[in-house]
Design a protein around this motif. Structure first.
Motif, short mmCIF file in Angstrom:
data_model
loop_
_atom_site.label_atom_id
_atom_site.label_comp_id
_atom_site.label_asym_id
_atom_site.label_seq_id
_atom_site.Cartn_x
_atom_site.Cartn_y
_atom_site.Cartn_z
N TYR A 1 86.96 5.69 -27.98
CA TYR A 1 88.31 5.00 -27.77
C TYR A 1 89.02 5.79 -26.54
CZ TYR A 1 93.33 4.02 -28.65
OH TYR A 1 94.58 4.15 -28.44
N GLU A 2 88.85 7.11 -26.74
CA GLU A 2 89.58 7.91 -25.86
C GLU A 2 88.89 7.84 -24.41
OE1 GLU A 2 90.72 11.97 -28.52
OE2 GLU A 2 88.69 11.72 -27.58
N VAL A 3 87.59 7.55 -24.31
CA VAL A 3 86.86 7.33 -22.80
C VAL A 3 87.47 6.16 -22.53
CG1 VAL A 3 84.79 6.82 -21.88
CG2 VAL A 3 84.84 8.65 -23.45
N VAL A 4 87.60 5.08 -23.08
CA VAL A 4 88.20 3.74 -22.64
C VAL A 4 89.69 3.83 -22.05
CG1 VAL A 4 88.42 1.25 -23.15
CG2 VAL A 4 86.42 2.22 -23.98
N ALA A 5 90.42 4.35 -23.11
CA ALA A 5 91.71 4.57 -22.81
C ALA A 5 91.91 5.42 -21.42
CB ALA A 5 92.30 5.39 -24.10
N ILE A 6 91.20 6.43 -21.27
CA ILE A 6 91.58 7.32 -20.11
C ILE A 6 90.96 6.46 -18.86
CG2 ILE A 6 90.73 9.32 -18.97
CD1 ILE A 6 90.76 10.70 -21.91
N LEU A 7 89.83 5.94 -19.13
CA LEU A 7 89.33 5.02 -17.89
C LEU A 7 90.23 4.03 -17.51
CD1 LEU A 7 86.71 4.33 -16.07
CD2 LEU A 7 86.08 2.93 -17.82
N LEU A 8 90.80 3.31 -18.52
CA LEU A 8 91.86 2.13 -18.35
C LEU A 8 93.20 2.84 -17.52
CD1 LEU A 8 91.49 -0.05 -21.12
CD2 LEU A 8 90.51 -0.55 -19.10
N ALA A 9 93.45 3.93 -18.07
CA ALA A 9 94.78 4.69 -17.34
C ALA A 9 94.70 4.93 -16.02
CB ALA A 9 95.04 5.82 -18.29
N GLY A 10 93.40 5.31 -15.68
CA GLY A 10 92.97 5.57 -14.34
C GLY A 10 92.95 4.48 -13.33
N VAL A 11 92.66 3.24 -13.92
CA VAL A 11 92.58 2.21 -13.17
C VAL A 11 94.05 1.57 -12.98
CG1 VAL A 11 92.26 -0.40 -13.25
CG2 VAL A 11 90.34 1.20 -14.22
N ALA A 12 95.08 1.84 -13.96
CA ALA A 12 96.30 1.36 -13.57
C ALA A 12 97.08 2.39 -12.78
CB ALA A 12 97.09 1.62 -15.10
N ALA A 13 96.79 3.83 -12.96
CA ALA A 13 97.12 4.62 -12.08
C ALA A 13 96.70 4.51 -10.76
CB ALA A 13 96.91 6.11 -12.51
N GLY A 14 95.46 4.16 -10.34
CA GLY A 14 95.05 3.97 -8.97
C GLY A 14 95.68 2.94 -8.39
#
Length: 254
Positions: free
Chosen positions: A4-17
């Motif tokens: 869950y943490e992996v997916v959440a951080i990955l998606l946060a990275g997409v949004a931030a980029g």
């Protein structure tokens, strides 16, 4: 780290980029996400800075069409970003956590005011320089120092760095917002890269966080370039102001 943490951080990275490429302030998504998962604040900050470097490069590549004819301008301003990024990284490592952050809301508010009044300010500046044949290619005298100071801020924390950069560039350079946005992506990449390099050597870095945010931000950088290029100047200015206000509120409530 859980799935869950992996997916959440990955998606946060997409949004931030995505947000960083369009305007900036993607850190307001990734940084709180890392804190929510128990990453220590300083480790979260430095890991986030390093992780967003590939996204900044991705966004710059996505805007490469708008960079045509701006090589000398980008090179000159990048020196200011480089020096500022080093200064900001050193401040983060040397000063107490709340020392420099006290001025962040003031800087964001100033940036928003400059963005809102950018057309009027630019017209006034252009009129003043008509007698001399128009604005210099590199902009008015305050652009380079403004880029340097924004680099200091970006090396220290980075949220709303894009808002401040667009304010400085938009009021001092006679150029379209889309072309200035392309320059902004390069300058932000320089700041993140030099600060990230320093952090990777002397600070406590969570490299799994860096990897996840890096992958996500690369994807987001391409999405942001597609979205940002389609926005007309007024809409882009509205997006900048909205993101800047969100950043200001986040800092004041925090």
């Amino acid at each position: 780290m859980t799935a869950y943490e992996v997916v959440a951080i990955l998606l946060a990275g997409v949004a931030a980029g995505t947000i960083n490429t369009v305007v900036g302030s993607g850190t307001l998504i990734t940084f709180p996400t890392l804190l929510a998962f128990g990453v220590p604040p300083v480790t979260a900050n430095v890991s986030n800075t390093i992780g967003l470097v590939p996204g900044s490069v991705s966004g710059a590549v996505g805007y490469r069409r708008e960079l045509a004819g701006q090589r000398s301008r980008v090179l000159r301003l990048s020196v200011g970003s480089l020096i500022g990024g080093v200064g900001g990284a050193v401040l983060l490592l040397r000063l107490p956590d709340d020392a420099f952050a006290a001025i962040v809301p003031v800087l964001i508010l100033l940036g928003l005011v400059l963005v809102v009044f950018q057309p009027r300010i630019s017209a006034w500046v252009a009129r003043r320089h008509d007698a001399a044949g128009g604005l210099p290619h590199h902009g008015t005298w305050w652009v380079w120092p403004g880029v340097l100071l924004t680099g200091v801020y970006g090396g220290y924390f980075g949220a709303a760095q894009g808002v401040l950069l667009m304010a400085v560039l938009g009021t001092g350079i006679d150029e379209s917002l889309q072309r200035l946005n392309a320059v902004k992506n390069i300058l932000a990449a320089v700041v993140n890269a030099v600060a990230g390099l320093i952090f990777s050597v002397v600070a406590d870095v969570d490299w799994w966080v860096v990897l996840l945010i890096g992958v996500g931000s690369v994807i987001g950088g391409q999405l942001g370039a597609t979205v940002g290029r389609r926005l007309p100047p007024t809409a882009l200015r509205v997006v900048i102001v909205c993101v800047g206000v969100a950043a200001l509120v986040a800092f004041l409530l925090g």
